[in-house]
Design an enzyme around this catalytic site. Structure first.
Site, short mmCIF file in Angstrom:
data_model
loop_
_atom_site.label_atom_id
_atom_site.label_comp_id
_atom_site.label_asym_id
_atom_site.label_seq_id
_atom_site.Cartn_x
_atom_site.Cartn_y
_atom_site.Cartn_z
N PHE A 124 -1.56 5.93 5.93
CA PHE A 124 -2.39 5.25 4.93
C PHE A 124 -4.01 5.09 5.26
CE2 PHE A 124 -3.71 1.16 2.84
CZ PHE A 124 -3.10 1.42 1.88
N ASP A 216 5.50 2.36 8.94
CA ASP A 216 4.62 1.69 8.24
C ASP A 216 5.30 1.21 6.89
OD1 ASP A 216 2.51 0.47 6.79
OD2 ASP A 216 1.40 2.46 6.67
N ALA A 218 5.35 -0.96 4.25
CA ALA A 218 4.80 -1.69 3.07
C ALA A 218 5.80 -1.94 2.24
CB ALA A 218 3.66 -1.35 2.49
N LYS A 259 3.19 -5.95 -0.77
CA LYS A 259 4.16 -5.17 -1.50
C LYS A 259 5.38 -5.72 -1.63
CE LYS A 259 0.36 -2.38 -0.55
NZ LYS A 259 -0.31 -2.15 0.48
C1 LIG Z 1 -1.35 -1.64 1.38
C2 LIG Z 1 -0.90 -0.90 2.47
C3 LIG Z 1 -1.65 -1.23 4.01
C4 LIG Z 1 -2.40 -2.05 3.99
O1 LIG Z 1 -2.05 -3.30 3.96
P1 LIG Z 1 -3.04 -4.54 3.28
O2 LIG Z 1 -2.27 -5.60 2.96
O3 LIG Z 1 -3.64 -4.04 1.89
O4 LIG Z 1 -4.29 -4.61 4.25
C5 LIG Z 1 -1.21 -0.41 4.97
N1 LIG Z 1 -0.03 0.59 4.70
C6 LIG Z 1 0.49 0.79 3.51
C7 LIG Z 1 1.63 1.98 3.34
C8 LIG Z 1 -0.01 0.10 2.45
O5 LIG Z 1 0.60 0.37 1.29
#
Ligand SMILES: *Cc1c(COP(=O)(O)O)cnc(C)c1O
Length: 461
Positions: A124, A216, A218, A259
């Protein structure tokens, strides 16, 4: 009869949105130098620029807000949030942060090393940025099909290519690889999921060479849904058992709670390694806030505790993924070229196939974003030549990304399928008239090329 259910909720509160005329939108576009990041949200009829922090909260979350314990240290709200995270992640140590990029930053400071490689399926932007500032070398090793917008549908296009990883270990030595980061689902190539088999195999290979694996996370719940519905052996496994298995293979997980946390702000750094946790606590105290709040209000932690539980309910996920799929299917019926299969959080239109006569240096996907806003007040986002284009570090010459897309991100629990029908009508209209569009010229970019899409300015050719 197998009854086909609609949304697993009913609507209790609404937010009015405004229609504008095409003439008004043309003025707004000119004022914004044809960059929709610079258009006011109130002038967008349907806003699909992101799925981040835009979810509608449930009545259970809104009522939990009132229970927020705003104590500086050891607040009740922290322990509720911690228990909810432990339940979904199956990991013991939880450090809240204000949003995902703060967790990216802490993770990079702990794991990234100057001059050493950081392997990912597709990093990301904010992870790549944090790593590069530290002099680390991030590499995107997603499978080849994941980088080809026209490749046929496959169940797990977010998978990391193990052969590429083995080759790097052989060529550079494991000591030159600081960590592996798997992004689930993989945002940059279409919200494509990573299979449990791939997570397990990446974990085994990493363990062999003592390279730490980070997830990661999200969109952890959407990834788990795809594992349940697409991967052999998981059909009867509960979503939370799937998320716990996913994280059983990693040392640390970071999450933008904006998310799949179903909240409007918040982030997490979660680990099973106590030494790493202690380091993360120190970095959080320096940059975020005390260990038990990390830049979030007690009420935010309450909403997150509930949101994580709601996001991992099967009925919610089934509605969520099928709604995005609905948009993808209707667009395909109208001939609009999209990345297949449709991803978890949005539909990615292939800018190259949509406007084959517009070369990449004239920003075909950005042209499409502008056309969609101009015709219908619908705001999407370019993930192509502007967002991922770069400059050669030695020659300074422009380089262009493999993927050239416009992402239509769908906010969670916000729009109805009739809104999605509007998007289909507008895009089909533009597609039917695609020959009448010309490209764009980039006339302004900020000092950091990798962040230029947020502030760039364009002219129409
Ligand atoms: C949105 C996102 C981030 C960063 O997060 P924020 O809450 O926007 O700071 C990092 N990694 C992934 C995969 C994301 O979708």
């Amino acid at each position: 009869m197998r009854f086909q259910f609609a949304e697993p909720f009913r609507i209790k509160m609404i937010e009015n949105v405004k229609h504008t005329t095409k003439e008004e939108r043309q003025v707004y576009l000119q004022e914004a130098q044809y960059n929709v990041f610079r258009v006011k949200a109130e002038n967008c009829y349907i806003d699909c620029i992101t799925d981040s922090g835009t979810s509608a909260m449930s009545s259970a979350q809104w009522s939990a807000l009132m229970l927020g314990d705003e104590s500086y240290a050891g607040a009740k709200s922290f322990y509720k949030m911690e228990a909810s995270v432990q339940d979904v992640f199956g990991m013991p140590y939880v450090q809240p942060v204000h949003q995902g990029r703060a967790a990216d930053n802490i993770m990079s400071k702990i794991y990234a090393k100057e001059g050493k490689y950081m392997i990912g399926n597709m990093h990301f932007d904010t992870i790549r940025g944090s790593a590069e500032v530290l002099g680390a070398l991030p590499l995107d090793y997603v499978i080849d099909e994941g980088m080809d917008a026209a490749s046929p549908a496959m169940p797990f296009k977010g998978n990391l290519d193990l052969n590429k990883m083995r080759k790097l270990i052989d060529e550079k030595g494991a000591e030159n690889i600081s960590c592996v980061v798997l992004t689930v689902t993989c945002n940059n190539n279409g919200g494509q999921p990573v299979s449990m088999k791939n997570i397990r195999e990446v974990s085994e290979l990493s363990k062999t060479y003592a390279i730490p694996l980070i997830i990661d996370a999200a969109r952890l719940a959407e990834n788990a849904y795809f594992i349940k519905t697409r991967e052999e052996g998981y059909a009867d496994v509960a979503i939370k058992d799937i998320t716990r298995e996913m994280f059983s293979y990693c040392e640390t997980a970071i999450m933008s709670a904006k998310k799949d946390g179903l909240v409007n702000i918040g982030g997490l750094f979660v680990t099973r390694n106590l030494d790493v946790f202690h380091k993360a606590n120190q970095l959080a105290i320096l940059n975020e806030g005390f260990i038990t709040y990390g830049g979030q209000a007690g009420r935010d932690l309450e909403a997150l505790a509930v949101g994580l539980q709601e996001a991992t309910e099967f009925d919610y996920l089934d509605y969520r993924i099928k709604q995005v799929q609905y948009l993808g299917d209707r667009l395909k019926e109208r001939g609009v070229p999209i990345i297949e299969p449709t991803g978890g959080h949005g539909v990615y239109v292939d800018g190259r196939r949509f406007f084959p006569h517009i070369p990449q240096h004239e920003f075909p996907s950005q042209r499409l974003v502008v056309a969609l806003y101009e015709e219908a007040g619908i705001r999407a986002v370019e993930l192509g030549a502007c967002a991922f284009g770069s400059k050669d570090k030695v020659t300074g010459e422009a380089t262009w990304p493999a993927l050239e897309t416009m992402r239509i991100a769908i906010s969670r629990r916000v729009y109805t399928n009739r809104h999605l029908d509007c998007i289909v009508e507008a895009l089909a209209y533009i597609y039917d008239n695609r020959d009448s569009y010309k490209g764009m010229k980039l006339v302004f970019e900020g000092p950091i090329t990798s962040l230029r899409h947020f502030t760039a300015g364009f002219e129409l050719l």
